[in-house]
Design an enzyme around this catalytic site. Sequence first.
Site, short mmCIF file in Angstrom:
data_model
loop_
_atom_site.label_atom_id
_atom_site.label_comp_id
_atom_site.label_asym_id
_atom_site.label_seq_id
_atom_site.Cartn_x
_atom_site.Cartn_y
_atom_site.Cartn_z
N HIS A 132 20.85 -32.19 21.57
CA HIS A 132 20.21 -31.94 20.10
C HIS A 132 21.11 -31.00 19.27
O HIS A 132 21.38 -30.99 18.16
CB HIS A 132 19.02 -31.16 20.39
CG HIS A 132 18.77 -29.74 21.05
ND1 HIS A 132 18.98 -29.70 22.17
CD2 HIS A 132 18.93 -28.80 20.73
CE1 HIS A 132 19.00 -28.32 22.65
NE2 HIS A 132 18.88 -27.83 21.58
N ASP A 133 21.99 -30.22 19.93
CA ASP A 133 22.99 -29.40 19.31
C ASP A 133 24.45 -29.68 19.43
O ASP A 133 25.26 -28.95 19.30
CB ASP A 133 22.88 -28.03 19.63
CG ASP A 133 21.26 -27.17 19.03
OD1 ASP A 133 21.14 -27.87 17.82
OD2 ASP A 133 20.97 -26.20 19.45
N LYS A 136 27.01 -28.53 17.02
CA LYS A 136 27.58 -27.16 17.00
C LYS A 136 29.01 -27.04 17.57
O LYS A 136 29.48 -26.03 17.55
CB LYS A 136 26.57 -26.39 17.55
CG LYS A 136 25.31 -26.11 16.83
CD LYS A 136 24.21 -25.06 17.37
CE LYS A 136 23.20 -24.82 16.66
NZ LYS A 136 22.18 -23.97 17.29
N HIS A 185 15.96 -32.82 13.93
CA HIS A 185 15.14 -31.75 14.51
C HIS A 185 15.06 -30.65 13.61
O HIS A 185 14.04 -29.68 14.05
CB HIS A 185 15.58 -31.44 15.75
CG HIS A 185 16.78 -30.73 16.09
ND1 HIS A 185 18.02 -31.28 15.74
CD2 HIS A 185 17.13 -29.24 16.30
CE1 HIS A 185 19.10 -30.27 16.10
NE2 HIS A 185 18.46 -29.30 16.12
N HIS A 186 15.56 -30.52 12.64
CA HIS A 186 15.40 -29.26 11.50
C HIS A 186 14.73 -29.73 10.21
O HIS A 186 14.62 -28.91 9.38
CB HIS A 186 16.68 -28.70 11.09
CG HIS A 186 17.33 -27.88 12.41
ND1 HIS A 186 16.68 -26.75 12.88
CD2 HIS A 186 18.41 -27.94 13.24
CE1 HIS A 186 17.35 -26.08 13.78
NE2 HIS A 186 18.57 -26.86 14.00
#
Length: 272
Positions: A132-133, A136, A185-186
């Site tokens: 999911h990240d 980053k 997801h944000h």
Amino acid sequence: MTIKPQIRIVAVYVTVALLWIYASDRLVFSLGYDEHTQALLQSLKGAIFVLLTGGVLYWLIGRDMRRLDRLNHMLLSGNEQSLRALVSAMDVRHKETLDHSERVMRMTVALARRVGLDGEALRNVRFGALLHDIGKLALPDAILIKPGPLTDDEIAVMRTHPVLGRDLLMRTAFLRPAIDIPYAHHERWDGTGYPRGLQGEEIPLAARIFSVVDVWDALSFPRVYKPAWPEDEVLDYLRHAAGSQLDPGIVGLFLQYYGDLKAIGLGHAAAD
């Protein structure tokens, strides 16, 4: 030398066909029947030939399909193990709590099953939650692990990670179907999220499921910028966020099965 499956199947089929034609023709002619009876016997042996070779083809193709399934499973498992190693390194770099990505992945998969997802959709949820990240990875540490509040400019940079994650996953064919969670997801149920400002059911289902788990995890465990919240306050937050930040139906399902989902997330129970 390894023989290709299609060559092996054709070779076996042609060999069986030639042997059958030779042996059956000799048998029919050796019986000495009249032409009409021989014609009937030829039709009969043709039908038997079709049945026998159909059975042989079914067995050969089934065997090779099972072999390909095993190889695909091994390849998928190998890819997943590599991804898990990458994600573990990401969690260390992000200074996340131990097992963060694995924990939210386990809980998201378990919640997705409660929603009714299975098969390929569930596999995409698993990979999407695990990664999911992933976006980053492209962010500087000065922003990523900053202990205090971010400036407006730093927030703008941080909010690029869903797009970066989508771009990274789109480069890998088997991960493309898993972009919904990293990319969305944000997003928020009320349309005030990012990066696209999607609203309600415009947000992919996988992302709506994951968002509930991710918010629970973010509040329940310490981060570099905050301590962990008490459990009752976390659950109250989820109730109040239903219908604004989060899908109210998914929140209700999460709270209904909260004990089981938490146990799965913490590794105290197997995902069903």
